[in-house]
Motif scaffolding. Structure first.
Motif, PDB file in Angstrom:
ATOM      1  N   ILE A 230       0.722  -1.214  -0.075  1.00  0.00           N
ATOM      2  CA  ILE A 230      -0.093  -0.156   0.121  1.00  0.00           C
ATOM      3  C   ILE A 230       0.967   1.162   0.178  1.00  0.00           C
ATOM      4  N   ALA A 231       1.992   1.106   0.477  1.00  0.00           N
ATOM      5  CA  ALA A 231       3.139   2.380   0.682  1.00  0.00           C
ATOM      6  C   ALA A 231       4.455   1.879   0.664  1.00  0.00           C
ATOM      7  N   THR A 232       5.375   2.621   0.194  1.00  0.00           N
ATOM      8  CA  THR A 232       6.665   2.209   0.060  1.00  0.00           C
ATOM      9  C   THR A 232       6.878   2.922   1.431  1.00  0.00           C
ATOM     10  N   ARG A 233       8.377   2.614   1.575  1.00  0.00           N
ATOM     11  CA  ARG A 233       8.948   2.995   3.131  1.00  0.00           C
ATOM     12  C   ARG A 233       8.896   4.518   3.363  1.00  0.00           C
ATOM     13  N   GLU A 234       9.060   5.226   2.108  1.00  0.00           N
ATOM     14  CA  GLU A 234       9.145   6.673   2.146  1.00  0.00           C
ATOM     15  C   GLU A 234       7.422   7.194   2.221  1.00  0.00           C
ATOM     16  N   GLY A 235       6.633   6.313   1.823  1.00  0.00           N
ATOM     17  CA  GLY A 235       5.133   6.592   1.622  1.00  0.00           C
ATOM     18  C   GLY A 235       4.628   6.399   2.876  1.00  0.00           C
ATOM     19  N   LYS A 236       5.294   5.292   3.774  1.00  0.00           N
ATOM     20  CA  LYS A 236       4.966   5.086   5.105  1.00  0.00           C
ATOM     21  C   LYS A 236       5.389   6.225   6.076  1.00  0.00           C
ATOM     22  N   ILE A 237       6.446   6.798   5.985  1.00  0.00           N
ATOM     23  CA  ILE A 237       6.999   7.741   6.438  1.00  0.00           C
ATOM     24  C   ILE A 237       5.980   9.179   6.492  1.00  0.00           C
ATOM     25  N   CYS A 238       5.560   9.533   5.214  1.00  0.00           N
ATOM     26  CA  CYS A 238       4.703  10.525   4.873  1.00  0.00           C
ATOM     27  C   CYS A 238       3.327  10.341   5.789  1.00  0.00           C
ATOM     28  N   TYR A 239       2.754   9.092   5.573  1.00  0.00           N
ATOM     29  CA  TYR A 239       1.499   8.608   6.002  1.00  0.00           C
ATOM     30  C   TYR A 239       1.699   9.026   7.551  1.00  0.00           C
ATOM     31  N   MET A 240       2.604   8.419   8.055  1.00  0.00           N
ATOM     32  CA  MET A 240       2.608   8.308   9.757  1.00  0.00           C
ATOM     33  C   MET A 240       2.875   9.887  10.201  1.00  0.00           C
ATOM     34  N   PHE A 241       3.453  10.631   9.517  1.00  0.00           N
ATOM     35  CA  PHE A 241       3.479  12.002  10.012  1.00  0.00           C
ATOM     36  C   PHE A 241       2.446  12.903   9.583  1.00  0.00           C
ATOM     37  N   ALA A 242       1.606  12.526   8.448  1.00  0.00           N
ATOM     38  CA  ALA A 242       0.080  13.016   8.237  1.00  0.00           C
ATOM     39  C   ALA A 242      -0.736  12.505   9.487  1.00  0.00           C
ATOM     40  N   LEU A 243      -0.701  11.277   9.953  1.00  0.00           N
ATOM     41  CA  LEU A 243      -1.669  10.963  10.886  1.00  0.00           C
ATOM     42  C   LEU A 243      -1.257  11.732  12.084  1.00  0.00           C
ATOM     43  N   MET A 244      -0.096  11.837  12.368  1.00  0.00           N
ATOM     44  CA  MET A 244       0.547  12.707  13.508  1.00  0.00           C
ATOM     45  C   MET A 244      -0.193  14.124  13.752  1.00  0.00           C
ATOM     46  N   PHE A 245       0.055  14.629  12.394  1.00  0.00           N
ATOM     47  CA  PHE A 245      -0.365  16.038  12.178  1.00  0.00           C
ATOM     48  C   PHE A 245      -2.099  16.140  12.487  1.00  0.00           C
ATOM     49  N   GLN A 246      -2.532  14.926  11.856  1.00  0.00           N
ATOM     50  CA  GLN A 246      -4.113  14.973  12.017  1.00  0.00           C
ATOM     51  C   GLN A 246      -4.617  14.973  13.271  1.00  0.00           C
ATOM     52  N   ARG A 571     -19.435  22.834   4.190  1.00  0.00           N
ATOM     53  CA  ARG A 571     -18.217  22.979   4.909  1.00  0.00           C
ATOM     54  C   ARG A 571     -18.428  22.810   6.629  1.00  0.00           C
ATOM     55  N   GLN A 572     -19.458  23.040   7.070  1.00  0.00           N
ATOM     56  CA  GLN A 572     -19.893  22.526   8.426  1.00  0.00           C
ATOM     57  C   GLN A 572     -19.986  20.927   8.326  1.00  0.00           C
ATOM     58  N   VAL A 573     -20.557  20.560   7.584  1.00  0.00           N
ATOM     59  CA  VAL A 573     -20.759  18.779   7.410  1.00  0.00           C
ATOM     60  C   VAL A 573     -19.599  18.195   7.418  1.00  0.00           C
ATOM     61  N   LEU A 574     -18.618  18.874   6.411  1.00  0.00           N
ATOM     62  CA  LEU A 574     -17.325  18.533   6.070  1.00  0.00           C
ATOM     63  C   LEU A 574     -16.530  18.624   7.508  1.00  0.00           C
ATOM     64  N   ASP A 575     -16.771  19.621   8.170  1.00  0.00           N
ATOM     65  CA  ASP A 575     -15.776  19.779   9.503  1.00  0.00           C
ATOM     66  C   ASP A 575     -16.154  18.792  10.435  1.00  0.00           C
ATOM     67  N   ILE A 576     -17.562  18.416  10.722  1.00  0.00           N
ATOM     68  CA  ILE A 576     -17.862  17.421  11.707  1.00  0.00           C
ATOM     69  C   ILE A 576     -17.657  16.099  11.259  1.00  0.00           C
ATOM     70  N   THR A 577     -17.633  15.681   9.904  1.00  0.00           N
ATOM     71  CA  THR A 577     -17.465  14.438   9.497  1.00  0.00           C
ATOM     72  C   THR A 577     -15.783  14.098   9.529  1.00  0.00           C
ATOM     73  N   TRP A 578     -15.061  15.374   9.316  1.00  0.00           N
ATOM     74  CA  TRP A 578     -13.597  15.061   9.668  1.00  0.00           C
ATOM     75  C   TRP A 578     -13.008  14.756  11.058  1.00  0.00           C
ATOM     76  N   LYS A 579     -13.906  15.399  12.120  1.00  0.00           N
ATOM     77  CA  LYS A 579     -13.714  15.102  13.492  1.00  0.00           C
ATOM     78  C   LYS A 579     -14.140  13.885  13.945  1.00  0.00           C
ATOM     79  N   MET A 580     -15.193  13.250  13.034  1.00  0.00           N
ATOM     80  CA  MET A 580     -15.560  11.862  13.386  1.00  0.00           C
ATOM     81  C   MET A 580     -14.633  11.060  12.813  1.00  0.00           C
ATOM     82  N   MET A 581     -14.106  11.264  11.750  1.00  0.00           N
ATOM     83  CA  MET A 581     -13.121  10.405  11.279  1.00  0.00           C
ATOM     84  C   MET A 581     -11.830  10.505  12.203  1.00  0.00           C
ATOM     85  N   ALA A 582     -11.429  11.450  12.555  1.00  0.00           N
ATOM     86  CA  ALA A 582     -10.000  11.553  13.483  1.00  0.00           C
ATOM     87  C   ALA A 582     -10.325  10.794  14.644  1.00  0.00           C
TER      88      ALA A 582
END
Length: 676
Positions: A230-246, A571-582
């Motif tokens: 699903i991801a190269t090693r560099e891709g995993k680094i990007c994904y894990m940082f993205a998850l942390m920032f999320q 945008r309001q719907v999107l903001d709430i669904t983003w929080k639910m996903m997080a």
């Protein structure tokens, strides 16, 4: 003043042109060298090969491709060269292959997040049909293609040696600095007790910056996929940082940009966490010596915070722990790691099922492309008209995945062609003989690759190049008339197909993406349900996260193009669904690392069923497709917490509250529309 302003404007335009020319210079040199090489060695009738190989060079020369991947790209081109030859043998084969090959390339190479992934392959298949050759000519054509691809591979590899990739993680560093400085600012504000009237605006700006970095990293992770992983090693680094920032962004959003620091000890650990993240952001953490120092200090800080009770201490742990995991990923990069295998939905057998789904991006676009190629090549083969190949060539270039993009290109292509015809009629009298035409063509190539693709200027240069070559064998007036005629015919054909055959506009894609946002919420619940009885593959979670954020970004991109009044509700719907996903991502993490008893599993199963049901009710209110196989909840006992687990209970409660807020907001909006 007017003259000075005009001079500055001209100077700015000249600087912009120079920058574009500098960026395109390697591609221009590649085209011209290959062009004169093919003409002199193989003959001018095989000059089409030059454009096809140049597209590959243009797309790949700045990427960090391995020899294996370049050979794979070249093998595909050779196979398409063979299929194009087969398609020219007779009418039935032409119709069959122009139906199946576009489908295969679009399904294998393109997606709604990589809409032009099909282009270079399908361009080769289409353009090599434009000038049919016999078997001996095909062998020469294959030799020309093989020679061009060999030069392409050698030059791309040399380009990488000459301009090696400089290690660096600027996006990740910037995100760490933002989070670290925000934490330290919270302590400073708490100590000074000064009210900052600009705090809300600064908080919104921080959230916007962090969201932008998070999305950028998810996009990078999506680009670094492999067939078997699903991801190269560099891709995993990007994904894990993205998850942390999320997680950091979720933390900041839920605190409304301000922390309630009610003790000196809490202030101390918030400051130390911010200082640790800021230090990491200022350091070259990808280097082993620096990373070892950060690991020691981070582990020490984490062990001290673990002993403290309270929601904020848990949140601080959730900022430190992911970074330490990422640092360990750096340590393990040279070793064999367990692969993050693609989920079943990403495998070819499952993707092919989408052929029968008329709402999918790939199916709709593949059908339109097939219709355009079938009609245009049917005309070419049956009529045997002079320069009839200009119809499928222009139709292919005008047809784009989105209706709006096609419409724009129809307009610019027609105007650019008209301008090019006028320009060539004025220029040709000054360029005599074969050498004069070739010189003019070379000049037009420079303009062609310097101009922005799809613009009127680009269309004019393309037309001048094509006419400078075609007028070697036919009269100038006839060439210009045919060029305008076939461009007009291509515009009409693409316009009709886009309008009446499975149209896909940005608005339609937005509706589909908005529906998928809710489908993804259900999908997360299915993943959570499976995690209750067994450990999850990281690839499943990674794929879900990336897919959600790519959808989220496309929805936001569309909302940015419509009025604020119209987009505000979405945008309001999107903001709430983003929080639910997080929240669901964090719930998944906790459940996946800590197996629970039968009683807790029962509570979680009921929680999932109730959530499924409410989500479906919201989808019904929104008039979007509901999920099937949702359980009945009449006799179920529902609670949004589990005993002896405050962190999981907190997240379950937050998720349930956001779901309730979403239901109320959608209900009010629908009621308001009915009253109106």
């Amino acid at each position: 003043m007017i003259i000075v302003g005009l001079e500055k404007k001209i100077e700015k335009q000249l600087l912009l042109i120079w920058r574009k020319f500098s960026a395109a210079f390697p591609v221009i040199c590649f085209f011209l060298c290959l062009f004169f090489g093919v003409v002199n060695i193989f003959g001018s009738q095989y000059v089409m090969i030059v454009s096809l190989v140049t597209v590959l060079f243009q797309v790949n020369h700045k990427k960090r491709n391995t020899l294996k991947s370049l050979l794979g790209v070249s093998a595909l081109q050779l196979m398409l060269c063979f299929l194009a030859y087969i398609a020219t043998l007779n009418f039935p084969l032409s119709m069959l292959l122009n139906l199946t090959v576009p489908f295969a390339l679009i399904f294998l190479k393109a997606s709604q997040f990589n809409q032009m992934g099909y282009f270079s392959g399908l361009m080769t298949f289409t353009f090599l049909q434009l000038m049919p050759v016999d078997f001996s000519g095909f062998l020469v054509q294959m030799a020309a293609m093989l020679s061009g691809l060999s030069i392409f591979i050698i030059l791309v590899l040399l380009f990488q040696v000459r301009f090696p990739k400089i290690p660096g993680y600027q996006t990740q560093q910037k995100g760490l600095l933002l989070i670290g400085r925000w934490l330290k600012n919270q302590v400073e504000k708490a100590n000074t007790l000064i009210r900052d009237p600009e705090r809300k605006e600064a908080g919104e700006k921080l959230e916007e910056q962090l969201h932008s970095l998070e999305q950028k990293l998810y996009i990078e992770a999506n680009q670094k996929r492999e067939k078997k992983e699903i991801a190269t090693r560099e891709g995993k680094i990007c994904y894990m940082f993205a998850l942390m920032f999320q997680r950091a962004l979720y933390f900041i959003k839920t605190k409304n940009g301000k922390l309630e620091l009610d003790s000196e000890m809490l202030k101390k650990y918030v400051w130390r966490t911010g200082d640790f993240l800021e230090t990491a952001g200022n350091s070259r953490f990808w280097e082993k010596e620096t990373r070892e120092i950060l690991l020691i200090s981070g582990r020490k800080l984490l062990s001290q915070i673990k002993g403290k009770e309270g929601e904020l201490y848990i949140s601080l742990q959730n900022l430190i722990r992911p970074l330490l995991i990422i640092f360990r990923e750096f340590e393990d990069r040279e070793e064999e790691l367990q692969q993050w295998s693609p989920p079943e939905s990403q495998k070819l057998s499952e993707k092919l099922k989408n052929v029968f789904r008329l709402d999918s991006f790939e199916t709709r676009f593949a059908l339109r492309m097939s219709v355009v190629l079938l009609v245009s090549f049917a005309y070419t083969m049956l009529s045997q008209a002079d320069h009839g190949y200009w119809l499928p060539m222009n139709a292919f270039l005008l047809l784009r995945p989105m209706y709006e993009d096609s419409k724009y290109r129809m307009k610019t292509r027609f105007i650019g062609t008209a301008a090019g015809c006028v320009a060539i009629s004025l220029l040709l009298p000054f360029f005599h003989g074969t050498s004069g035409h070739f010189f003019l063509a070379a000049v037009m190539v420079v303009g062609m690759y310097t101009a922005t693709p799809g613009t009127r200027i680009h269309g004019a240069f393309v037309t001048c190049f094509a006419l400078s070559m075609s007028t070697l064998a036919m009269k100038e007036t006839l060439a210009i008339e045919l060029r305008m005629l076939y461009v007009a015919a291509a515009v009409l054909l693409v316009l009709v197909v886009n309008k009446f055959f499975f149209p896909t506009s940005m608005g339609q894609q937005f509706c589909y993406n908005f529906q998928m946002i809710f489908h993804m919420q259900h999908m997360y619940l299915r993943i959570l349900e499976r995690s209750l009885t067994g450990r999850l593959d990281h690839g499943v979670i990674c794929d879900a996260q990336i897919q959600y954020h790519m959808l989220h970004e496309q929805v936001l991109e569309y909302l940015g193009k419509i009025s604020l009044e119209e987009s505000g509700y979405y945008r309001q719907v999107l903001d709430i669904t983003w929080k639910m996903m997080a929240e669901m991502e964090q719930i998944l993490f906790l459940v996946n690392i800590d197996r629970r008893g039968v009683l807790q599993e029962g509570i979680m199963e009921n929680y999932i069923s109730y959530t499924d049901y409410v989500l479906n009710q919201i989808q019904q209110l929104l008039h979007i497709r509901q999920e099937k196989h949702v359980k009945k909840i009449k006799e179920m006992h529902y609670q949004r917490w589990v005993d002896n687990d405050s962190e999981l209970s907190y997240l379950m409660t937050r998720y349930a509250k956001n779901l309730s807020s979403l239901y109320r907001m959608v209900s009010r909006h629908r009621a308001g529309r009915k009253v109106h």
